[in-house]
Design a protein around this motif. Structure first.
Motif, PDB file in Angstrom:
ATOM      1  N   GLU A 119       0.813  -1.211   0.000  1.00 50.69           N
ATOM      2  CA  GLU A 119       0.000   0.000   0.000  1.00 50.69           C
ATOM      3  C   GLU A 119       0.847   1.262   0.000  1.00 50.69           C
ATOM      4  O   GLU A 119       0.356   2.348  -0.295  1.00 50.69           O
ATOM      5  N   SER A 120       2.126   1.139   0.330  1.00 56.49           N
ATOM      6  CA  SER A 120       2.982   2.318   0.461  1.00 56.49           C
ATOM      7  C   SER A 120       3.495   2.817  -0.876  1.00 56.49           C
ATOM      8  O   SER A 120       4.033   3.923  -0.965  1.00 56.49           O
ATOM      9  N   GLY A 121       3.369   1.985  -1.915  1.00 56.80           N
ATOM     10  CA  GLY A 121       3.944   2.367  -3.198  1.00 56.80           C
ATOM     11  C   GLY A 121       5.450   2.213  -3.222  1.00 56.80           C
ATOM     12  O   GLY A 121       6.142   2.727  -4.097  1.00 56.80           O
ATOM     13  N   ARG A 122       5.987   1.467  -2.259  1.00 55.14           N
ATOM     14  CA  ARG A 122       7.435   1.281  -2.157  1.00 55.14           C
ATOM     15  C   ARG A 122       7.974   0.556  -3.387  1.00 55.14           C
ATOM     16  O   ARG A 122       7.351  -0.341  -3.927  1.00 55.14           O
ATOM     17  N   TYR A 123       9.158   0.941  -3.792  1.00 53.11           N
ATOM     18  CA  TYR A 123       9.823   0.281  -4.909  1.00 53.11           C
ATOM     19  C   TYR A 123      11.319   0.381  -4.671  1.00 53.11           C
ATOM     20  O   TYR A 123      11.900   1.465  -4.745  1.00 53.11           O
ATOM     21  N   ASP A 124      11.941  -0.766  -4.365  1.00 52.67           N
ATOM     22  CA  ASP A 124      13.380  -0.739  -4.133  1.00 52.67           C
ATOM     23  C   ASP A 124      14.157  -1.442  -5.247  1.00 52.67           C
ATOM     24  O   ASP A 124      15.387  -1.424  -5.260  1.00 52.67           O
ATOM     25  N   GLY A 125      13.429  -2.049  -6.197  1.00 50.97           N
ATOM     26  CA  GLY A 125      14.085  -2.669  -7.336  1.00 50.97           C
ATOM     27  C   GLY A 125      14.874  -3.919  -7.013  1.00 50.97           C
ATOM     28  O   GLY A 125      15.658  -4.387  -7.840  1.00 50.97           O
ATOM     29  N   LEU A 126      14.696  -4.470  -5.805  1.00 52.30           N
ATOM     30  CA  LEU A 126      15.462  -5.643  -5.385  1.00 52.30           C
ATOM     31  C   LEU A 126      14.713  -6.922  -5.728  1.00 52.30           C
ATOM     32  O   LEU A 126      13.605  -7.164  -5.229  1.00 52.30           O
ATOM     33  N   ALA A 127      15.314  -7.756  -6.556  1.00 50.99           N
ATOM     34  CA  ALA A 127      14.694  -9.010  -6.976  1.00 50.99           C
ATOM     35  C   ALA A 127      14.819 -10.056  -5.880  1.00 50.99           C
ATOM     36  O   ALA A 127      15.757 -10.035  -5.079  1.00 50.99           O
TER      37      ALA A 127
END
Length: 348
Positions: A113-121
């Motif tokens: 829900e936070s819209g977080r995106y760290d790009g970690l696979a």
């Protein structure tokens, strides 16, 4: 009663071929001629079992090797097709035992829900992959839809095999019991459990039902509008395309988003703002519309393949966006790996 919704696949009527005797005698060219017409449908079956086109490649290769080595024992009591499916199913069950099930981000936990995106696979997850459906017969497209194949991954191997052999391929319970070296009672029990779980996880209406009503031209227009919205950074256009409960996931990234607001917010924050310019190529995957998306490389005017996005539709709204970030997919789907700057109109 078979589940007609999965488009039961009926094999062609087989005639006795002199190549059978030649293959039994060790003629590998005769064996190749026999199995050649069945190879594509065996590959689709292995994909449904394993959830990966790459694993299906391995399974078909291993199954045909086993079949070749054991062909002298093929007595013709069943059709060659039935016998090969038996060998392929047993091969897949061995691979399921070794490699486990495959997953999508929605299987791992709640939406972000936070819209977080760290790009970690997540390298510790065996991810479900898309399937190039060019060789899949029209009546079999339902059986490779993402929702169905994803649901199958939640079944133990024996239930997965029983459901596919009975409801999709039309095997009898007795044939399945022989193929899996078990009893008819065990097969019926596996079928009942498998159907219950799949019914809980798969929408009432298949993608093919929606797609047939829309027609090819409308489907291409929707897929193009989705890609154009990303390319223009047009959040309002994207919002107009999606359902209120749309989901967006990007394997092998674990985060996923649910709801039009969350999806559009993510699109504005990452692909529209941080990823630069885009280009696209239309294709299909899993019997569904799909888009190969190309991201502009730094310091050049070229666009390199970035992901294959498979779209799920409900009516004429996009209800599911699954962006597969595997860089090898362009070759699997026959797409170019790089698009030059001159191709500004997304011509094939």
């Amino acid at each position: 009663m078979r589940l007609a919704r999965w488009g039961r696949i009926v094999g062609v009527t087989e005639t006795v071929s002199p190549d059978v005797d030649r293959a039994r005698a060790g003629d590998d060219a005769a064996f190749t001629r026999l199995v050649g017409p069945l190879r594509a449908e065996l590959h689709s079956h292995c994909y449904r079992m394993l959830g990966s086109s790459y694993d299906a490649d391995d399974a078909v290769q291993e199954a045909l090797l086993r079949a070749w080595r054991g062909f002298a024992r093929f007595e013709g009591r069943s059709s060659l097709r039935t016998w090969l499916y038996t060998v392929a199913t047993r091969t897949c069950l061995d691979l399921v035992a070794q490699r486990g099930k495959r997953a999508l981000p929605v299987d791992l936990g709640p939406s972000d829900e936070s819209g977080r995106y760290d790009g970690l696979a997540r390298a510790d997850v065996a991810w479900l992959g898309p399937y190039p459906d060019a060789g899949v017969a029209q009546e079999a497209r339902e059986s490779v839809e993402l929702a169905f194949v994803a649901a199958l991954q939640h079944l133990p191997g024996n239930q997965r095999a029983a459901l596919l052999l009975f409801d999709v391929l039309g095997f009898s319970v007795a044939e399945i019991a022989e193929a899996m070296d078990t009893s008819s009672t065990a097969v019926n029990s596996a079928l009942a459990r498998a159907r219950k779980l799949v019914a809980e996880r798969v929408p009432e209406s298949t993608q093919q039902h929606s797609l047939r009503r829309l027609g090819d031209a409308r489907l291409a227009a929707i897929a193009t509008a989705y890609a154009d919205a990303l390319q223009r950074g047009d959040a309002a256009a994207l919002l107009a395309l999606v359902s209120s409960d749309v989901t967006w996931s990007m394997p092998p990234l674990p985060h996923w988003y649910r709801g039009a607001a969350a999806v559009v917010n993510f699109a504005q924050a990452v692909p529209m703002r941080e990823c630069g310019a885009w280009r696209h190529r239309l294709t299909t995957a899993n019997g569904q519309p799909a888009v190969g998306l190309y991201r502009q490389t730094p310091d050049t005017e070229d666009f390199v393949f970035f992901n294959l996005t498979v779209l799920g539709l409900r009516g004429d709204r996009i209800c599911e966006i699954t962006s597969f970030l595997d860089p090898g997919l362009f070759a699997l789907f026959g797409l170019p790996g790089l698009v030059g700057a001159a191709h500004l109109r997304n011509d094939p």
